[in-house]
Design an enzyme around this catalytic site. Structure first.
Site, PDB file in Angstrom:
ATOM      1  CB  CYS A 114     107.642 138.209 -50.867  1.00 40.82           C
ATOM      2  SG  CYS A 114     108.620 139.094 -52.094  1.00 40.82           S
ATOM      3  CB  CYS A 128     117.337 140.062 -59.612  1.00 44.74           C
ATOM      4  SG  CYS A 128     115.581 139.714 -59.411  1.00 44.74           S
ATOM      5  CB  CYS A 342     112.934 137.647 -57.175  1.00 48.59           C
ATOM      6  SG  CYS A 342     112.382 138.442 -55.656  1.00 48.59           S
TER       7      CYS A 342
END
Length: 355
Positions: A114, A128, A342
């Site tokens: 990723c 996020c 993330c």
């Protein structure tokens, strides 16, 4: 974003930003043979880090390359390996001092990565960590390639699957991402098939349509996370710009043009979007589409109070979708102990660096 870094502080260009045709042109314009480009390319994708390692390339060519280019394989400044899975998270140091993250996942069927497409992100999704502080700049195609090449060197194995789901919104960096897909798919490069590439977007509708017109065979993953506009806007600012109806229309256009199944990513947040009613509304919204739903219990971050749904709520939600004939999976938990969500590692690294 328009502030993509093209040249480093010493005036050199990242040679990984050049495809074979571009490098052939450069060779010709700089008094060298075009076929030298193929030689150089073959070395680049053997993960060399210096031009001196290209032993069959003439010294004069190597000197010209050294004068004009650098090989943009980033340094891995931190790596965390999960105790519970074959997952490792890398923090990559870029040429200008910025850092981005990548996650390598080892499976029996091959290795996946990723990668990030931007330094930070402007989309502002509340669950996020990548969005904290906004986007600094977009990455070039070569900087995206570099994350894969650095990870292959560290792993000692080939990476065969790519997910554009790290820091950044890929469709906010459209031109560089499209070039990256073409370059990584090239037989002269890493030669990774388009069907082994997934692009995840929060839903920039015009760019989804533009992507559909290219007829790529990649998998498009849509970060949906809510069945109604009223609910979606609570966690995703993009919902103020494009309605769910517009987003679904663009998804259907993508399916029609490419014949590819859409994946809907749905991050489950306790007490926000994980009720039985939400599941029924989602089923009604997407029933009959060529799609798959990936349920994701969120990774909690310190900067907000959002909590992950419990196992019972996840199971009930999945069962409702399945009852309506919608193929649904729950994302396998990998890397929770290494802050694999993330933006978390980058944020902690920057905070330590600033002390």
């Amino acid at each position: 974003m328009k502030n993509t870094l093209k040249i480093d502080l010493n005036g050199k260009k990242n040679i990984l930003d050049f495809d074979l045709k571009q490098l052939k042109t450069w060779m010709k314009e700089n008094g060298d043979k075009e076929f030298r480009a193929k030689q150089v390319f073959s070395w680049l994708y053997k993960n060399v880090t210096t031009f001196d390692e290209m032993i069959n390339v003439p010294k004069a060519t190597l000197e010209r390359l050294e004068e004009n280019f650098y090989i943009g394989i980033p340094e891995i400044v931190e790596t965390f390996k999960s105790k519970n899975s074959e997952t490792r998270k890398h923090l990559f140091l870029l040429r200008d001092g910025n850092v981005v993250e990548g996650v390598v996942m080892q499976y029996s069927h091959g290795n996946s990565i990723c990668i990030s497409t931007q330094v930070g992100c402007n989309m502002g999704c509340k669950f996020c960590a990548s969005t904290l502080g906004g986007a600094v700049r977009s990455l070039t195609s070569g900087e995206m390639l570099g994350q894969i090449m650095a990870s292959q060197r560290e792993l000692g194995e080939r990476i065969s699957n790519i997910v554009l789901m790290g820091s950044g919104e890929p469709l906010d960096n459209f031109e560089n991402v499209i070039k990256f897909i073409k370059d990584v798919n090239s037989e002269d490069g890493l030669n990774i098939g388009q069907r082994h590439i997934t692009l995840s977007t929060c839903g920039i509708v015009p760019k989804i349509n533009e992507l559909a017109d290219l007829n790529f065979q990649i998998t498009l993953a849509i970060s949906l996370h809510a069945p109604t506009d009223e609910l979606r806007v609570k966690t995703m600012p993009i919902a103020k710009v494009y309605s769910i109806a517009e987003l679904i229309d663009s998804c259907n256009y993508y399916i029609k043009n490419t014949g590819r199944r859409i994946t809907f990513e749905y991050a489950l947040v306790k007490g926000v979007n994980d009720s039985k009613e939400d599941a029924e509304k989602l089923a009604k919204l997407i029933k009959g589409m060529l799609c798959h739903v990936n349920l994701i219990p969120i990774n909690e971050i310190n900067e907000n109070e959002l909590k992950r749904s419990n196992e019972e709520a996840v199971k009930i939600f999945k069962d409702i979708l399945t009852k309506h004939g919608i193929e649904t999976t729950v994302r396998k938990e990998m890397g929770l102990d290494i802050n694999a969500a993330c933006g978390q590692l980058r944020k902690s690294y920057i905070e330590k660096r600033e002390l």
